[in-house]
Write a protein that holds these residues in place. Sequence first.
Motif, PDB file in Angstrom:
ATOM      1  N   ASP A  49      33.156-116.644  -7.546  1.00 39.10           N
ATOM      2  CA  ASP A  49      33.497-117.563  -6.456  1.00 39.10           C
ATOM      3  C   ASP A  49      34.954-117.980  -6.527  1.00 39.10           C
ATOM      4  O   ASP A  49      35.655-118.035  -5.511  1.00 39.10           O
ATOM      5  CB  ASP A  49      32.602-118.811  -6.499  1.00 39.10           C
ATOM      6  CG  ASP A  49      31.146-118.515  -6.164  1.00 39.10           C
ATOM      7  OD1 ASP A  49      30.869-117.430  -5.591  1.00 39.10           O
ATOM      8  OD2 ASP A  49      30.288-119.367  -6.477  1.00 39.10           O
ATOM      9  N   GLU A  51      37.411-116.307  -7.955  1.00 41.09           N
ATOM     10  CA  GLU A  51      38.266-115.159  -7.628  1.00 41.09           C
ATOM     11  C   GLU A  51      38.329-114.945  -6.117  1.00 41.09           C
ATOM     12  O   GLU A  51      39.397-114.685  -5.568  1.00 41.09           O
ATOM     13  CB  GLU A  51      37.753-113.896  -8.326  1.00 41.09           C
ATOM     14  CG  GLU A  51      38.034-113.886  -9.808  1.00 41.09           C
ATOM     15  CD  GLU A  51      37.385-112.721 -10.526  1.00 41.09           C
ATOM     16  OE1 GLU A  51      36.448-112.091  -9.979  1.00 41.09           O
ATOM     17  OE2 GLU A  51      37.824-112.428 -11.657  1.00 41.09           O
ATOM     18  N   ARG A  52      37.183-115.066  -5.444  1.00 42.76           N
ATOM     19  CA  ARG A  52      37.178-114.915  -3.977  1.00 42.76           C
ATOM     20  C   ARG A  52      37.997-116.022  -3.313  1.00 42.76           C
ATOM     21  O   ARG A  52      38.732-115.778  -2.366  1.00 42.76           O
ATOM     22  CB  ARG A  52      35.746-114.912  -3.452  1.00 42.76           C
ATOM     23  CG  ARG A  52      35.036-113.579  -3.671  1.00 42.76           C
ATOM     24  CD  ARG A  52      33.690-113.539  -2.977  1.00 42.76           C
ATOM     25  NE  ARG A  52      32.693-114.372  -3.627  1.00 42.76           N
ATOM     26  CZ  ARG A  52      32.036-114.031  -4.739  1.00 42.76           C
ATOM     27  NH1 ARG A  52      32.277-112.888  -5.312  1.00 42.76           N
ATOM     28  NH2 ARG A  52      31.154-114.838  -5.266  1.00 42.76           N
ATOM     29  N   GLU A  55      41.685-115.244  -3.790  1.00 41.35           N
ATOM     30  CA  GLU A  55      42.097-114.166  -2.887  1.00 41.35           C
ATOM     31  C   GLU A  55      42.265-114.701  -1.466  1.00 41.35           C
ATOM     32  O   GLU A  55      43.226-114.375  -0.775  1.00 41.35           O
ATOM     33  CB  GLU A  55      41.063-113.026  -2.914  1.00 41.35           C
ATOM     34  CG  GLU A  55      41.427-111.863  -2.049  1.00 41.35           C
ATOM     35  CD  GLU A  55      42.713-111.171  -2.488  1.00 41.35           C
ATOM     36  OE1 GLU A  55      43.401-110.627  -1.596  1.00 41.35           O
ATOM     37  OE2 GLU A  55      43.038-111.170  -3.676  1.00 41.35           O
ATOM     38  N   SER A  56      41.336-115.559  -1.054  1.00 49.17           N
ATOM     39  CA  SER A  56      41.422-116.156   0.279  1.00 49.17           C
ATOM     40  C   SER A  56      42.688-117.003   0.420  1.00 49.17           C
ATOM     41  O   SER A  56      43.391-116.937   1.435  1.00 49.17           O
ATOM     42  CB  SER A  56      40.182-117.015   0.526  1.00 49.17           C
ATOM     43  OG  SER A  56      40.324-117.778   1.685  1.00 49.17           O
ATOM     44  N   ARG A 106      41.444-104.916  -6.110  1.00 51.23           N
ATOM     45  CA  ARG A 106      40.047-105.225  -6.425  1.00 51.23           C
ATOM     46  C   ARG A 106      39.457-104.162  -7.340  1.00 51.23           C
ATOM     47  O   ARG A 106      38.744-104.467  -8.292  1.00 51.23           O
ATOM     48  CB  ARG A 106      39.223-105.325  -5.148  1.00 51.23           C
ATOM     49  CG  ARG A 106      39.531-106.572  -4.365  1.00 51.23           C
ATOM     50  CD  ARG A 106      38.611-106.748  -3.192  1.00 51.23           C
ATOM     51  NE  ARG A 106      39.009-107.940  -2.457  1.00 51.23           N
ATOM     52  CZ  ARG A 106      39.033-108.034  -1.151  1.00 51.23           C
ATOM     53  NH1 ARG A 106      38.650-107.023  -0.405  1.00 51.23           N
ATOM     54  NH2 ARG A 106      39.406-109.143  -0.564  1.00 51.23           N
TER      55      ARG A 106
END
Length: 144
Positions: A49, A51-52, A55-56, A106
């Motif tokens: 979560d 990491e996402r 990235e966002s 990724r």
Amino acid sequence: MPRRRRSSAQSIFSPGQAKYVLERLIGDRRISSADARRYVDDMRREIGDLERRLESLREAAGEAIRGAVRSLTPGRRRGRPPGPAKRRRGGRITAEQRASRVLQGRYLGLIRQIPASRRGTYQKIAKDKGREAAIKEMRSALNK
């Protein structure tokens, strides 16, 4: 002067001591192996979560943050490129190039988590079926 308390188990136990305590808790039936696995899975899920989310945020910040960082870099004069050679960088990258680089990032981030003995499998998948398929396989293998 009052003594400072340690706030986390990480600062109290060495890795060997933590393993011993966990084994004793399981042996004394105060915690089950399933509970320990669930905590580890929760940790992996939370890392995913984060990491996402990172990235966002990176995608949202995009060029604006890079420009701000460049302007704050000490020792740089306005209007001149850095370094003695007055070399200019290439033009902006296309959306397709950016997407490819994000995908490659990724892929590399996941392949580094795979043991070296199993990386060849995923490299072959990436070569034959594409990086998207390899990423999907690695995520499922890593329970992400």
